[in-house]
Design an enzyme around this catalytic site. Structure first.
Site, short mmCIF file in Angstrom:
data_model
loop_
_atom_site.label_atom_id
_atom_site.label_comp_id
_atom_site.label_asym_id
_atom_site.label_seq_id
_atom_site.Cartn_x
_atom_site.Cartn_y
_atom_site.Cartn_z
N GLU B 60 0.82 -1.23 0.00
CA GLU B 60 0.00 0.00 0.00
C GLU B 60 0.84 1.27 0.00
O GLU B 60 0.55 2.22 -0.72
CB GLU B 60 -0.95 0.02 1.22
CG GLU B 60 -2.21 -0.80 1.03
CD GLU B 60 -2.01 -2.28 1.22
OE1 GLU B 60 -0.91 -2.70 1.64
OE2 GLU B 60 -2.95 -3.05 0.94
N HIS B 129 -10.12 -5.65 10.49
CA HIS B 129 -10.78 -5.46 9.19
C HIS B 129 -12.14 -4.79 9.29
O HIS B 129 -12.93 -4.88 8.36
CB HIS B 129 -10.95 -6.80 8.48
CG HIS B 129 -9.68 -7.39 7.98
ND1 HIS B 129 -8.78 -8.01 8.81
CD2 HIS B 129 -9.14 -7.45 6.74
CE1 HIS B 129 -7.75 -8.44 8.10
NE2 HIS B 129 -7.94 -8.12 6.84
#
Lengths: 348, 326
Positions: B60, B129
């Site tokens: 990322e 998450h």
């Protein structure tokens, strides 16, 4: 020619090739320009240290003294439309790229005439005119940015090159790894230049890096790699020319490690020699001053005499004095500057 | 008018903007050959090819930074984060590079980039998450932060984000991708920075954004059955925030509840409360209340996960409380 999958040995052979031996004679005019650039950087930063000491410059301030052959040599092989992105040790590179000493000094003074209007200071020099993309202060974080610039060049089918300078701490960061992996994978026209000045702040390279030869990290990404002597401007030019040509014509990145040394401390908070290195080491390195070496070689070749050197040095000093005077006279940014350029006004 | 899912509305926005402007490209994990982890980018690789629809390594920080660099020299990248949870790895690039470059360069280099992906709590995905990041991003000068709550807004806000010359974070509701709504085929944009009055009432105001728009609307339906009519103000854009829309409603209803998915401390709702107390103090008939996630990492087990999340019953209870009905 090293292939993208070259082994460490194959890749280092790049510099053994005869065509990349340091320029034996050189061009007198070019050499004068290189010497001029290096003298300007040196004199500029000597005055920078003086200005810092008397409070005209604040904040962090990282001098480049001792590393001038890297910026001068590297910039001398670039085209105006190539891109440069760098770290917080950026004064010398900005000057070598052609940003005016006035605009750089005024920036250090925090004045509106600075290259970024006093918003950035020492660490954040940006100049759209010369495709100088900063001036970034987080170690390693600008390497993905440089990689993105190279991606944009490829996207448009252009033949420019993006040169991404970094210090020797950067190859230990995740950002470096992530960026070079993509550059190797997608064959992007980038040249990554590690300026190994032997210390990341006060930590010696061999106390921070699991390998000494940082250029060899290129092997991990299929990126041709090499090292060169960063105190010899001809060696830097030769290595950079090869890397830039490769990026421009073959669309392959290069990782170049330039072995240099900083004569000053990490920043203005750091004594000249520091507690982390010996005076003897510094004295030894000072003998390899890149400016002294270039001057000597030009004199050996009869390309310049003492008076010529003196004239160039006087010119550099005068340019720096002019920059200082300009910076001193430049107004402080007005209150309006506080809030401008947070966002671009857009009507979407 | 065609009825589309939120997912397809976003996909339509991407396709239309990529057709319209060849500087626009999409990059991220699984966006190309896999058609997107949430299928937002379905079919784009076939239409636009691998330079414009780019599968990246799982890195990322690296690909977000690559997008910023490309944007600095004139491209208009859309960086998809598989979820905003993973974007924490890239936050240095979002904050230190994307948001600040215009200012640091004194206006010389702008960063026209979109960071987008699913945000917010989901179902039994546990602590790493299932969380909402808008207050983190909205804290940063130099960013715009958008959170569409409907398919119509999803298409219009994403198109506006792509055309914006600034870095824009588009927080898509992870649980909204299958929700449906009317989405015009036309090329329309929903302007950034404008809230939307999603429902009109006069008893109280609910201020919300993103996935919680759905919760607020459901709460409003149930309250209506009891004769309680609420305004639902959908911020749509968290930064810049359309405070005038909030004030107009609060000055009408005199009571306010803020519903959000994030945690309480320093949340978006905290900012709304500050604005309201500052500029509507004389109009308030009750303290402003907030509905938000419990002050814990998200648990996995269904029953306690439910306790952690803001929902319709909690929203109804808060509205009744500002009306002094409970």
């Amino acid at each position: 020619m090293a292939t993208p999958t070259a082994s460490a040995n194959g890749a280092t052979a790049v510099l053994d090739a005869p065509s990349h031996a340091p320029d034996p004679a050189g061009d007198a005019e070019l050499n004068r320009a290189l010497l001029r650039s290096m003298l300007l950087q040196r004199r500029f930063e000597e005055r920078t240290a003086e200005a810092y000491a008397i409070g005209k410059i604040g904040g962090f301030c990282h001098l480049y003294i001792g590393q001038e052959a890297v910026s001068a040599g590297a910039m001398s092989v670039l085209r105006p439309d190539d891109y440069v992105i760098t770290t917080y040790r950026d004064h010398g590179q900005a000057l070598a790229r052609g940003i005016s000493a006035r605009a750089v000094m005024a920036e250090l003074f925090g004045r509106s005439g600075g290259v970024v209007g006093g918003k950035g200071g020492s660490m954040h020099l940006f100049d759209a005119r010369t495709n100088f993309l900063g001036g970034h202060g987080i170690v390693g974080a600008h390497v993905p940015l440089g990689t993105g610039v190279a991606y944009a060049i490829k996207y448009r089918g252009g033949d420019q090159v993006c040169v991404c300078f970094m210090g020797d701490s950067v190859p230990n960061t995740g950002a470096f790894h992530e960026a070079l992996n993509m550059a190797g994978l997608w064959k992007l026209p980038a040249v990554y230049v590690i300026e190994n000045n032997r210390y990341g702040m006060g930590t010696a390279v061999d106390r921070a890096s699991s390998i000494r030869d940082m250029y060899r990290r290129g092997d991990a990404y299929g990126i041709p790699n090499a090292e060169c002597d960063g105190q010899d401007v001809f060696a830097v030019r030769a290595a950079m020319r090869e890397a830039v040509d490769r990026a421009r014509t073959e669309k392959v990145p290069t990782l170049l490690e330039v072995l240099t040394y900083r004569f000053m401390g990490h920043s203005m908070s750091d004594a000249v020699s520091g507690t982390y290195r010996s005076k003897a080491e510094l004295d030894e390195e000072l003998k390899r001053d890149p400016i002294v070496q270039l001057r000597a070689r030009m004199q050996e070749r009869g390309q310049i005499d003492d008076a010529g050197v003196q004239a160039l040095d006087d010119e550099a000093k005068a340019e720096v004095q002019d920059a200082w005077d300009f910076a001193d006279a430049s107004p402080e940014p007005g209150p309006d500057a506080l809030h401008d350029h947070v966002l671009v006004d857009t009507t979407s | 008018m065609p009825v589309l899912t939120y997912r397809d509305a976003l996909g339509q926005a991407l396709r239309e903007e990529m057709q319209r402007d060849d500087r626009v490209f999409l990059l991220g994990e699984e966006v190309a050959e896999y058609n997107g982890a949430y299928k937002v980018s379905k079919g784009l690789l076939q239409e636009f090819g691998p330079m414009r629809v780019v599968d990246t390594p799982i890195t990322e920080l690296g690909f977000a930074g690559l997008g910023v660099g490309a944007a600095m020299v004139g491209l208009r990248p859309i960086v998809e984060f598989m979820t905003w949870n993973f974007a924490l790895l890239a936050l240095d690039q979002v904050v230190n590079s994307a948001a600040k470059t215009l200012y640091m360069s004194n206006g010389q280099f702008n960063v026209p980039i979109v960071f987008r992906g699913p945000n917010g709590t989901a179902l039994q995905l546990a602590a790493q998450h299932s969380q909402a990041w808008e207050s983190w991003l909205a804290h940063i000068p130099g960013l715009k932060v958008v959170a569409p709550g409907t398919p119509y807004d999803a298409k219009g806000l994403l198109k506006a984000a792509i055309r914006d010359d600034n870095p824009v974070c588009v927080l898509e509701g992870e649980m909204l991708y299958n929700t449906k709504g009317e989405v015009p085929d036309d090329d329309y944009v929903v302007p950034l920075g404008k809230a939307d009055l999603k429902r009109e009432g006069d008893h109280a105001t609910i201020v919300t954004h993103g996935k919680m728009v759905l919760v607020a609307m459901q709460a409003a339906d149930q309250l209506a059955k009891e004769g309680l009519r609420v305004d639902v103000v959908d911020l749509r854009t968290v930064r810049p925030m359309d405070t005038e829309a909030v004030y107009a409603s609060v000055r009408k209803t005199n009571r306010c509840v803020v519903v959000e998915e994030g945690w309480e401390l320093c949340g978006v709702g905290a900012q709304v409360v500050d604005y309201v107390q500052r500029d509507c103090f004389d109009h308030l008939d009750a303290p402003v209340l907030r509905v938000h996630q419990a002050d814990v990492p998200m648990p996995y087990a269904k029953q306690i996960e439910k306790l952690a999340k803001p929902d319709v019953p909690k929203t109804i209870a808060a509205v009744k409380k500002v009306l002094y009905l409970e």
